[in-house]
Motif scaffolding. Structure first.
Motif, PDB file in Angstrom:
ATOM      1  N   THR A  69       1.009  -1.292  -0.094  1.00  0.00           N
ATOM      2  CA  THR A  69      -0.056  -0.040  -0.080  1.00  0.00           C
ATOM      3  C   THR A  69       0.872   1.167   0.029  1.00  0.00           C
ATOM      4  N   ASP A  70       0.461   2.226  -0.774  1.00  0.00           N
ATOM      5  CA  ASP A  70       1.428   3.262  -0.796  1.00  0.00           C
ATOM      6  C   ASP A  70       1.080   4.381   0.485  1.00  0.00           C
ATOM      7  N   GLN A  71       1.813   5.788   0.434  1.00  0.00           N
ATOM      8  CA  GLN A  71       1.520   6.326   1.565  1.00  0.00           C
ATOM      9  C   GLN A  71       0.065   6.996   1.427  1.00  0.00           C
ATOM     10  N   GLN A  72      -0.571   6.962   0.308  1.00  0.00           N
ATOM     11  CA  GLN A  72      -2.008   7.404   0.315  1.00  0.00           C
ATOM     12  C   GLN A  72      -3.065   6.418   0.544  1.00  0.00           C
ATOM     13  N   GLY A  73      -2.638   5.256   1.278  1.00  0.00           N
ATOM     14  CA  GLY A  73      -3.660   4.379   1.665  1.00  0.00           C
ATOM     15  C   GLY A  73      -4.231   3.502   0.362  1.00  0.00           C
ATOM     16  N   LYS A  74      -3.485   3.609  -0.991  1.00  0.00           N
ATOM     17  CA  LYS A  74      -4.040   3.041  -2.045  1.00  0.00           C
ATOM     18  C   LYS A  74      -3.460   1.761  -2.370  1.00  0.00           C
ATOM     19  N   PRO A  75      -3.902   0.733  -2.882  1.00  0.00           N
ATOM     20  CA  PRO A  75      -2.907  -0.449  -3.256  1.00  0.00           C
ATOM     21  C   PRO A  75      -2.074  -0.216  -4.600  1.00  0.00           C
ATOM     22  N   PHE A  76      -0.756  -0.665  -3.834  1.00  0.00           N
ATOM     23  CA  PHE A  76       0.139  -0.229  -5.132  1.00  0.00           C
ATOM     24  C   PHE A  76      -0.010  -1.299  -6.427  1.00  0.00           C
ATOM     25  N   GLU A 139      -0.045   5.778   7.597  1.00  0.00           N
ATOM     26  CA  GLU A 139       0.000   6.881   8.301  1.00  0.00           C
ATOM     27  C   GLU A 139       1.593   7.586   8.358  1.00  0.00           C
ATOM     28  N   PRO A 140       2.140   6.671   8.993  1.00  0.00           N
ATOM     29  CA  PRO A 140       3.881   7.033   9.260  1.00  0.00           C
ATOM     30  C   PRO A 140       4.586   7.236   7.792  1.00  0.00           C
ATOM     31  N   THR A 141       4.304   6.585   6.781  1.00  0.00           N
ATOM     32  CA  THR A 141       4.969   6.659   5.744  1.00  0.00           C
ATOM     33  C   THR A 141       4.637   8.169   5.274  1.00  0.00           C
ATOM     34  N   ALA A 142       3.309   8.715   5.216  1.00  0.00           N
ATOM     35  CA  ALA A 142       2.937   9.697   4.826  1.00  0.00           C
ATOM     36  C   ALA A 142       3.394  10.744   5.321  1.00  0.00           C
ATOM     37  N   ALA A 143       3.350  10.596   6.810  1.00  0.00           N
ATOM     38  CA  ALA A 143       4.053  11.658   7.707  1.00  0.00           C
ATOM     39  C   ALA A 143       5.422  11.905   7.314  1.00  0.00           C
ATOM     40  N   PHE A 144       6.125  10.770   7.053  1.00  0.00           N
ATOM     41  CA  PHE A 144       7.572  11.043   6.987  1.00  0.00           C
ATOM     42  C   PHE A 144       7.778  11.751   5.499  1.00  0.00           C
ATOM     43  N   LYS A 146       6.002  14.127   4.258  1.00  0.00           N
ATOM     44  CA  LYS A 146       5.701  15.434   4.514  1.00  0.00           C
ATOM     45  C   LYS A 146       6.319  16.319   5.499  1.00  0.00           C
ATOM     46  N   GLN A 147       6.465  15.650   6.606  1.00  0.00           N
ATOM     47  CA  GLN A 147       7.458  16.199   7.720  1.00  0.00           C
ATOM     48  C   GLN A 147       8.729  16.184   7.746  1.00  0.00           C
ATOM     49  N   VAL A 148       9.344  15.224   7.143  1.00  0.00           N
ATOM     50  CA  VAL A 148      10.839  14.892   7.225  1.00  0.00           C
ATOM     51  C   VAL A 148      11.588  15.243   5.783  1.00  0.00           C
ATOM     52  N   VAL A 149      10.899  14.798   4.878  1.00  0.00           N
ATOM     53  CA  VAL A 149      11.404  14.991   3.685  1.00  0.00           C
ATOM     54  C   VAL A 149      10.932  16.268   3.045  1.00  0.00           C
ATOM     55  N   GLY A 150       9.620  16.720   3.298  1.00  0.00           N
ATOM     56  CA  GLY A 150       8.991  17.992   2.851  1.00  0.00           C
ATOM     57  C   GLY A 150       8.519  17.823   1.558  1.00  0.00           C
ATOM     58  N   TYR A 151       8.413  16.475   1.080  1.00  0.00           N
ATOM     59  CA  TYR A 151       7.948  16.121  -0.302  1.00  0.00           C
ATOM     60  C   TYR A 151       6.440  16.532  -0.494  1.00  0.00           C
ATOM     61  N   GLY A 152       5.626  16.388   0.681  1.00  0.00           N
ATOM     62  CA  GLY A 152       4.180  16.644   0.484  1.00  0.00           C
ATOM     63  C   GLY A 152       3.611  17.910   0.045  1.00  0.00           C
ATOM     64  N   LYS A 153       4.745  19.013   0.453  1.00  0.00           N
ATOM     65  CA  LYS A 153       4.394  20.319   0.266  1.00  0.00           C
ATOM     66  C   LYS A 153       4.859  20.871  -1.154  1.00  0.00           C
ATOM     67  N   VAL A 154       5.519  19.992  -1.852  1.00  0.00           N
ATOM     68  CA  VAL A 154       5.832  20.270  -3.390  1.00  0.00           C
ATOM     69  C   VAL A 154       4.885  19.553  -4.351  1.00  0.00           C
ATOM     70  N   PRO A 155       4.337  20.345  -5.408  1.00  0.00           N
ATOM     71  CA  PRO A 155       3.480  19.558  -6.370  1.00  0.00           C
ATOM     72  C   PRO A 155       4.253  18.757  -7.230  1.00  0.00           C
ATOM     73  N   ALA A 156       3.742  17.623  -7.307  1.00  0.00           N
ATOM     74  CA  ALA A 156       4.112  16.457  -7.968  1.00  0.00           C
ATOM     75  C   ALA A 156       3.037  15.360  -8.552  1.00  0.00           C
ATOM     76  N   PRO A 157       3.649  14.817  -9.728  1.00  0.00           N
ATOM     77  CA  PRO A 157       2.685  13.943 -10.198  1.00  0.00           C
ATOM     78  C   PRO A 157       2.465  12.804  -9.291  1.00  0.00           C
ATOM     79  N   ALA A 158       1.126  12.335  -8.925  1.00  0.00           N
ATOM     80  CA  ALA A 158       0.877  11.306  -8.206  1.00  0.00           C
ATOM     81  C   ALA A 158       1.559   9.936  -8.734  1.00  0.00           C
ATOM     82  N   GLY A 159       2.367   9.281  -7.605  1.00  0.00           N
ATOM     83  CA  GLY A 159       2.809   8.142  -7.774  1.00  0.00           C
ATOM     84  C   GLY A 159       4.295   8.134  -8.370  1.00  0.00           C
ATOM     85  N   ASP A 160       4.844   9.215  -8.421  1.00  0.00           N
ATOM     86  CA  ASP A 160       6.376   9.128  -8.912  1.00  0.00           C
ATOM     87  C   ASP A 160       7.174   8.632  -7.623  1.00  0.00           C
TER      88      ASP A 160
END
Length: 281
Positions: A69-76, A139-144, A146-160
């Protein structure tokens, strides 16, 4: 003073000037020899301390990433990686050692460089696997991210850059057997013994990075500091051990060489400075 008195003085002065000039020329010539003789040594030193390279070959098939499952809770969907070079990392979302360092210093810098050459998401994909899964799901992967990498703050194509989680048995089999990365989860006592052994042989990694998700009761993951490069046909092409001590430039060099063998590679390498690792709180 008469001419007869002054002539010897002027002659001596001229003689001293000539001698001084000759000595100066000799010194300059000697220094030039030292410089020229020293240049190869300096160049050799620079070459020996340059960006490391890693061999590329066919190291066997990469595992199928089914059941994740990816960080958005969707089956990969593993088919989303078809035809792309994969930069696979094995991260602990609660880790304070190698995981934040690899994600921020190496992967984010590499991502920026690959975006500059329009390769990221098109020809190159990042895949991270949670090697410290808990029952709380993605939830921990999504939080990581966003909070550690800062990736969730940058617009990017889904699934990359999917950060995948799965039950422990699935993760252990895929990572250890499929990718050949022998990571372990250690409790406090086992980690202390592990650290003591590494300190004795000089291989212990002392740096600790800021991670707001860290918890004292969580097991410490070790042996997960490798990056695996998978080719577009699903074959493992290269391994980058101790990736937390390797720059994004070295990883980009491997990716570029793999891309070159598939007929597509970045037009140029744009060096990106490594991010600073914040001290642990």
């Amino acid at each position: 003073m008469s001419r007869s008195d002054g002539a010897p003085v002027r002659t001596a002065t001229v003689a001293r000037l000539i001698v001084g000039l000759l000595v100066g020329l000799a010194l300059a010539f000697g220094l030039s020899l030292l410089v020229h003789r020293g240049t190869p040594a300096v160049a050799a030193t620079a070459a020996s301390s340059g960006t490391p390279t890693f061999p590329i070959g066919d190291l066997g098939p990469a595992p199928k990433l089914s059941g994740f499952t990816d960080q958005q809770g969707k089956p990969f969907d593993p088919s989303s990686l078809a035809g792309k070079v994969q930069v696979v990392s094995f991260l602990d979302p609660r880790g304070t050692r190698v995981s934040p360092v690899i994600a921020v210093n190496t992967l984010m810098a590499l991502k920026a460089d690959l975006q500059g050459t329009k390769q990221f998401g098109k020809r190159v994909a990042f895949v991270s696997i949670d090697v410290n899964p808990r029952p709380d799901g993605p939830e921990p992967t999504a939080a990581f991210m966003k909070q550690v990498v800062g990736y969730g703050k940058v617009p990017a194509p889904a699934g990359d850059w999917p950060f995948l989680s799965a039950p422990w048995d699935t993760v252990a089999q895929v990572v250890r057997q499929g990718y050949g990365v022998p990571f372990q989860r250690l409790d406090a006592k086992a980690f202390a013994a592990y650290a003591t052994r590494q300190e004795a042989d000089g291989t212990f990694f002392y740096a600790r990075a800021w991670n707001p998700l860290a918890s004292k009761d969580a097991p410490t993951v070790v042996g997960n500091g490798e990056i695996v490069i998978v080719g577009p046909k699903g074959r493992i092409r290269a391994r980058i051990p101790r990736a937390y001590q390797v720059s994004n430039v070295a990883v980009e060099n491997v990716v570029s060489r793999v891309l070159a063998r598939t007929g597509s590679r970045p037009k140029h390498n744009r060096l990106v400075a490594n991010a600073l690792v914040r001290p642990d709180h």
